[in-house]
Scaffold this motif. Sequence first.
Motif, PDB file in Angstrom:
ATOM      1  N   HIS A 142     -13.849   6.997 -10.496  1.00  0.00           N
ATOM      2  CA  HIS A 142     -13.127   5.885 -11.116  1.00  0.00           C
ATOM      3  C   HIS A 142     -13.254   4.665 -10.222  1.00  0.00           C
ATOM      4  CE1 HIS A 142     -11.643   8.820 -13.897  1.00  0.00           C
ATOM      5  NE2 HIS A 142     -11.224   9.570 -12.894  1.00  0.00           N
ATOM      6  N   ALA A 143     -13.158   3.487 -10.850  1.00  0.00           N
ATOM      7  CA  ALA A 143     -13.405   2.228 -10.137  1.00  0.00           C
ATOM      8  C   ALA A 143     -12.575   2.099  -8.861  1.00  0.00           C
ATOM      9  CB  ALA A 143     -13.120   1.058 -11.072  1.00  0.00           C
ATOM     10  N   GLU A 144     -11.329   2.578  -8.929  1.00  0.00           N
ATOM     11  CA  GLU A 144     -10.431   2.398  -7.769  1.00  0.00           C
ATOM     12  C   GLU A 144     -10.708   3.399  -6.629  1.00  0.00           C
ATOM     13  OE1 GLU A 144      -8.307   5.154 -10.657  1.00  0.00           O
ATOM     14  OE2 GLU A 144      -9.621   3.409 -10.756  1.00  0.00           O
TER      15      GLU A 144
END
Length: 284
Positions: A142-144
């Motif tokens: 995921h991006a985070e």
Amino acid sequence: MSESITRNSPPEFLESVLWSCDQPLPVRKDSNRPYVTLTFAQSLDGKIAGKGGKQLILSGKESMVMTHWMRSMHDGILIGIGTALNDDPQLNTRHLPVTAHRVSPRPIILDSNLRLGLECKLLKNYRQGSAMQPWVVCSPLHAEDRDRFGRKEALEKAGAKIVEVPSHNDLISIGDLLPKLYNLGIGTLMVEGGSSIIASFLAEMSRTCDHNTHHAVDMLIITVAPTLVGDDGIGYGLGGKGVRVSLAPSPRVGSESDCTQISSLHHVHTELMGRDTVFACKLL
Ligand SMILES: NC(=O)C1=CN([C@@H]2O[C@H](COP(=O)(O)OP(=O)(O)OC[C@H]3O[C@@H](n4cnc5c(N)ncnc54)[C@H](O)[C@@H]3O)[C@@H](O)[C@H]2O)C=CC1
Ligand SMILES: Nc1nc(O)c(N)c(N[C@@H]2O[C@H](COP(=O)(O)O)[C@@H](O)[C@H]2O)n1
């Protein structure tokens, strides 16, 4: 030297329980996943490693060569990150005679959090041109997720291909993994361990049989070495409470009332290899 060690083709029994070069692959009901061979070596007391996971050479020369033949017959060879970190394996076919046509399978590592070392032998061998590119299977990114993105980049730079597959509690979903590998060109998959991976595949095998859906394992090939490791050793479970895998027909595993038969393994062959015994059972 024993003929089984020097021969230039797989042991006959392997070709009869799996397939031979001039035969088509066994037909399965479901064709959206690889043919899966689950295989490992264990002691008489059911251990696959020593105290604290210490790697043990349980197989004698003959059965080790047989395992390398088995490797040469499969497109991919799968292990868990526990085994990769603990054993730093090569997963190649170096024990086959130099005169044999040796093909090593593609290494596939289930590594949800991308912990594989950049200097492990699997990556080094690929960088040196002596092995296929290892595929590292992780949970979706995921991006985070900055740390994991960093490790992904580092592993890719070191030579790995990263494959994302859904996971539950950090365990890659076997049901999602197999079609993904099949679509990436893995038609035959040898699953070597370790302990948690064996338990997961046996549990998936049981679950799929129980629900009468497509099975996760086609063939189980277990080498039993005549040695006792002791209670400190690492064994393998069947992947959960209530999971039982019985031989069918099963006159020796208890009465119908005390053994819920969730899945049926059919014995197909027993082979003596040097001092070891190799059992092959297929799932119907
Ligand atoms: N005698 C034999 O034939 C073999 C023995 N071994 C031994 O097994 C031991 C390693 O076993 P383990 O520590 O259990 O490590 P493992 O190799 O089974 O890897 C387990 C790890 O893989 C990851 N993973 C991702 N998806 C998973 C899934 N669906 N199911 C299970 N794990 C998943 C998790 O991080 C988990 O902790 C070592 O001591 C090694 O020497 C390993 C292979 C063969
Ligand atoms: N067939 C077999 N017999 C044994 O006694 C073993 N300890 C294993 N272990 C598996 O083989 C891997 C090592 O492979 P390389 O020799 O480095 O090619 C180890 O990690 C286990 O997966 N297998």
